[in-house]
Design a protein around this motif. Structure first.
Motif: not given
Length: 912
Positions: A235-243, A257-259
């Motif tokens: 499947g897919y997974f990921g993240k978005i972050s900000g500080a 990321n995509y599998f």
């Protein structure tokens, strides 16, 4: 709160040890209708799958495990000729005796209607020459990253700079599922990948990939391979972050990321104005980020790779982005392509205090450097793996990097006599800009045969690189005497063009003589061509139009190497022994084009080597390695022209340099005890070098130095290390002491006299780690002692020490709140005035996860809350001791939000 937690911990430990379970039985062989000796009996705790009991049946088939704490266990009985049989024990204080009576093992070929198979693996074990850590055997906190996991593995360490060591030796390369996703030079990593995505961590040594630049072809690299679980590749997974602090500092990351089966696509971006200017370990592994490891190469001694997450020395501004693509196009073809862009800018201010020790006097210098550096790099990697048939493999890799850089610096130095009187002041302004490229191509053909272990390998690789730079050098020199002062200045335009290429072709053939004995024959040809064209123009009448012949030269270095080798290999179950030699001829042609001078050299080397590996058991081994190597001087060391970029330290090359010749002995021992979990490692290395490349330095009356590379004999170093990890109270508490020490002796020439520098270094470290269900804590301390002695001046023997105490704490509260804190206290002693600095760096964070999948994290992060962070270091080289202090970002606060997404329907940390 602390007393309450400690009370609960002690109470649970005491109660679990006050009563024990007794487990026994008698194992029978159905085919022989009698007792079955040497059957293996294992008790496995169900909660964390750890092995807590182990025994073998005696000649009468009886076994009895050591008393076990009250808990729930699976008892597995195993024998090579019979099917495994399992039982479950549900411990109870009212029933402490478990006698299974007669246990009859069934033959392996018995048909069963239904069977449930339970597999168990030791937390640490050997498979052949590979050291394997079973990831699930090491408990980590919720949302733990790969870096958190690596830090828990016994014998494995990740330091503050991101470098990994295994049993005291540096890891050269990191793979994921056997693939090299990380072969470039950038600094990208994150702390996102959950430790639960890793099935096992494998550590092993293999022959260096950089055979072309290896003097014997027998140099090895230590490899760390992360084997992913199948569910982490769907499947897919990921993240978005900000500080941000909404004023000066900010951080941002985007990763996805995509599998799909064998297809993998990853994209990433990072921007930061804080020291967190790189991704952490976790996302490098999880997202397959390529080009993220620094690579250090020497001209003839191989290659090492490391990943760095260290804090920039100065005030940084960073942006990184890229994409990665890999796919198995067919059963026989695999393709990977990746691209990354890296832009970094650092503004720094460094102060140095140097002590110079000569035969009859000494003096000091006080130096301040303010600099600004900007670098940009585009990197493209292409790899193709083709299986031609069942016995033949072909691989092709190509790496291209385009580079741009610019820098400016202001450097001011005061020189003071032994009486603390200023004798000279220099002010240097340097501006430079440059561009270049690096291209590396590699072709490899592997041919196996129907006869087992017969192998033919063909290799060809080439490299092409170019690095051009242009700059302006302005210096002002003030000289102070008792009666008068004087002044001179330099104003020059400088340029340098560097072109390098290399070609390598090699063939090796392995022939098995018996099941235990093999021989390997090899032949390699290497060709190197390096050109360096340097020009310096003086400013006359406002224009740079006067050629300075003393600082101008065009130099060409050509090398041709023919190398042949023969190796004998003996291998049985517990022992692997190799012995062999490489014979090589080196022809060198140094052409000083500007001065029409030519120097040719012709060398012959015999380079023997041998290795012994003995396995006492699957979890205990001893390695002994003897190697010889020869390293050729670089073109910068050969180029006979002055480098006056810093007029206080003039360098000049030496076209008469000879190649080095080194002997090395390495011993490495490690042992893992499955039931107790105790892990011990120890090692010793010794290196002796003739024709080592050192420096001949002359000092004039006002403190200027002129250095030239020379050959010296008899340089050597020896270092040893030993460490252990000891668990207590059902592995809730771990204690890890370790010791490292080294001694080196190096020669140089100071004002035409031989100087011998003896350097002693040692480090003692002790760490305590507490692992409870809701609380993790660690406390460690170290003491480092260093002493250097120069034979030309006894006053140069100035020992110094560094001490430190570190602590970290993680507490998981109800409602998904998490408190984390870490602190490092450093004590610097016996250094120059102003550099004996003690400082405490204390960081803390408080965060909460939201939503059903707990994939949104909001937290407040405080860095260096006491505002004491600083970079302090000491460098000891020959007859000079330098204390260094550099500005870095200190106290700041960030509000950070992170959103993780995936295609699974369960919690983030449970899937990847």
């Amino acid at each position: 709160m602390k007393r309450y937690l400690l009370y609960l911990f002690l109470l649970s430990s005491i109660s679990s040890f006050s009563q024990k379970l007794s487990v026994s039985g008698n194992i029978q062989d159905t085919s022989a209708k009698g007792p079955l000796p040497n059957a293996i009996v294992m008790a496995i705790k169900l909660m964390d799958s750890t092995l807590v009991g182990f025994a073998r049946s005696d000649e009468n088939g009886f076994f009895k495990l050591k008393p076990l704490p009250i808990d729930t266990y699976q008892v597995v009985i195993s024998h090579p000729k019979f099917a495994d049989q399992g039982y479950f024990i549900f411990g109870d204080s009212k029933n402490l005796q478990y006698d299974f009576g007669k246990i009859i093992l069934q033959p392996k070929n018995v048909s069963l209607d239904e069977v449930t198979i339970f597999a168990f693996k030791d937390p640490v074990y050997y498979k052949g020459d590979t050291l394997i850590y079973t990831a699930d055997s090491f408990k980590t906190k919720a949302n733990a990253t790969v870096e958190d996991l690596l830090k828990k593995l016994p014998g494995l360490k990740v330091d503050a700079d991101g470098k990994i060591t295994s049993q005291g030796k540096a890891v050269d390369k990191v793979l994921v599922d056997g693939d090299e996703f990380f072969g470039g030079d950038a600094t990208v990593a994150t702390k996102n990948l959950a430790a639960s995505s890793i099935e096992s961590v494998q550590v092993y040594e293999k022959k260096s990939d950089d055979v072309a630049n290896s003097s014997t072809g027998e140099e090895t690299q230590k490899i760390l391979n992360l084997k992913l679980k199948d569910e982490a590749k769907k499947g897919y997974f990921g993240k978005i972050s900000g500080a941000s602090d909404f004023q000066k500092f900010h951080e941002g990351e985007v990763l996805a990321n995509y599998f799909k089966k064998k297809l993998k696509i990853s994209v990433f971006g990072l921007g930061s104005s804080t020291p967190n200017a790189s991704f952490g370990w976790g996302d490098v592994y999880k997202y397959g980020l390529n080009n993220e490891f620094n690579r250090e190469e020497n001209e003839d001694g191989g290659m090492s790779m490391y990943y760095s997450t260290n804090q920039p020395q100065g005030i940084p501004l960073t942006f990184k982005s890229g994409f990665y693509y890999t796919d198995k196009l067919s059963n026989n073809t695999k393709l990977n392509i990746n691209y990354s862009f890296n832009s970094s800018e650092v503004v720094s201010k460094t102060t140095k205090n140097s002590q110079y020790f000569l035969t009859d006097t000494s003096y000091t210098s006080a130096n301040t450097i303010e600099s600004k550096q900007k670098n940009e790099a585009h990197a493209i990697n292409i790899g193709l793996e083709q299986k031609i048939d069942s016995l033949t493999d072909f691989t092709f890799t190509s790496k291209v990097k385009l580079l741009n850089n610019s820098s400016s610096s202001y450097d001011e130095t005061d020189f003071l006599s032994a009486n603390n009187i200023k004798t000279r002041n220099t002010a240097i302004n340097n501006t430079n800009s440059g561009y270049g490229y690096d291209v590396t191509n590699n072709l490899k053909l592997l041919k196996r045969f129907k006869k087992k272990d017969r192998l033919l390998t063909l290799n060809y690789n080439n490299t092409f690189s170019k690095n051009n730079s242009n700059g302006i050098l302005k210096t002002d020199n003030y000289f102070y005497a008792d009666t008068a002062s004087s002044f001179n200045t330099v104003n020059q335009k400088k340029s340098s063009e560097n072109d390098n290429q290399s070609h390598f072709g090699g063939v090796s053939f392995i022939e098995p003589l018996t099941k235990k004995i093999k021989i390997e024959a090899s032949y390699d040809f290497m060709y190197y061509n390096s050109k360096q064209d340097k020009k310096a123009l003086n400013n006359i009448g406002g224009e740079y139009n006067q050629l300075d012949s003393a600082l101008t030269n065009n130099f060409v270095n050509v090398k041709q190497i023919n190398r042949a080798g023969l190796k004998f290999i003996y291998e049985v179950k517990k022992l692997r022994f190799t012995i062999g030699t490489k014979a090589r001829n080196v022809f060198v042609n140094n052409n000083n084009v500007f001065r029409n001078q030519r120097i040719t050299q012709n060398f012959n080397n015999i380079l023997p080597f041998s290795t012994i590996r003995y396995k006492f058991s699957e979890n205990k081994s001893l390695d002994i390695r003897y190697t010889t190597s020869s390293q050729n001087p670089t073109i910068s060391q050969l180029q006979p022209v002055f480098d006056n970029s810093n007029p206080n330290f003039i360098n000049i090359g030496n076209p008469n340099l000879l190649p080095t010749f080194s002997h090395g002995i390495n011993l490495n021992f490690n042992s893992w005890k499955s039931v107790s979990g105790k892990y011990t490692w120890a090692g010793l290395t010794y290196n002796y070098t003739n024709n080592d490349i050192a420096t001949a330095t002359s000092y004039d009356s006002i403190g200027r130095t002129v250095s030239q590379a020379i050959n010296v004999n008899g340089n050597y170093n020896i270092n040893g290390y030993i460490g252990t990890s000891m668990p207590f109270f059902s592995k809730k508490l771990e204690v890890g002491p370790n010791l490292w020490a080294s001694y080196s002796e190096n020669k140089s020439i100071i004002n035409s006299k031989e100087n011998k520098t003896q350097d002693i270094r040692s480090n003692l470290n002790l760490e305590f780690r507490l692992n409870l269900e809701k609380v993790e804590a660690a406390l460690s301390g170290y003491y480092s002692y260093n002493s250097a002695y120069s034979s030309l001046n006894v006053t140069s023997s100035t020992p110094y020490s560094t001490q430190g105490i570190s602590g970290r704490l993680s507490i998981k509260f109800p409602k998904n709140f998490l408190l984390e804190s870490n602190a490092d206290y450093t004590i610097n002693s016996k250094r120059s005035n102003g550099y004996n600095i003690n400082y405490l760096v204390w960081n803390a964070s408080f965060s909460k996860t939201f939503f059903k999948k707990e994939n949104f994290i909001l937290g407040f992060y405080a860095y260096d809350m006491l505002n004491q962070n600083i970079s302090v270091d000491r460098d000891v080289s020959s007859n000079v001791i330098t204390d260094i202090k550099t500005n870095i970002i200190s106290r700041y606060f960030l509000l950070k939000a992170t959103f993780k997404f995936n295609s699974n329907k369960t919690k983030e940390e449970n899937e990847f």
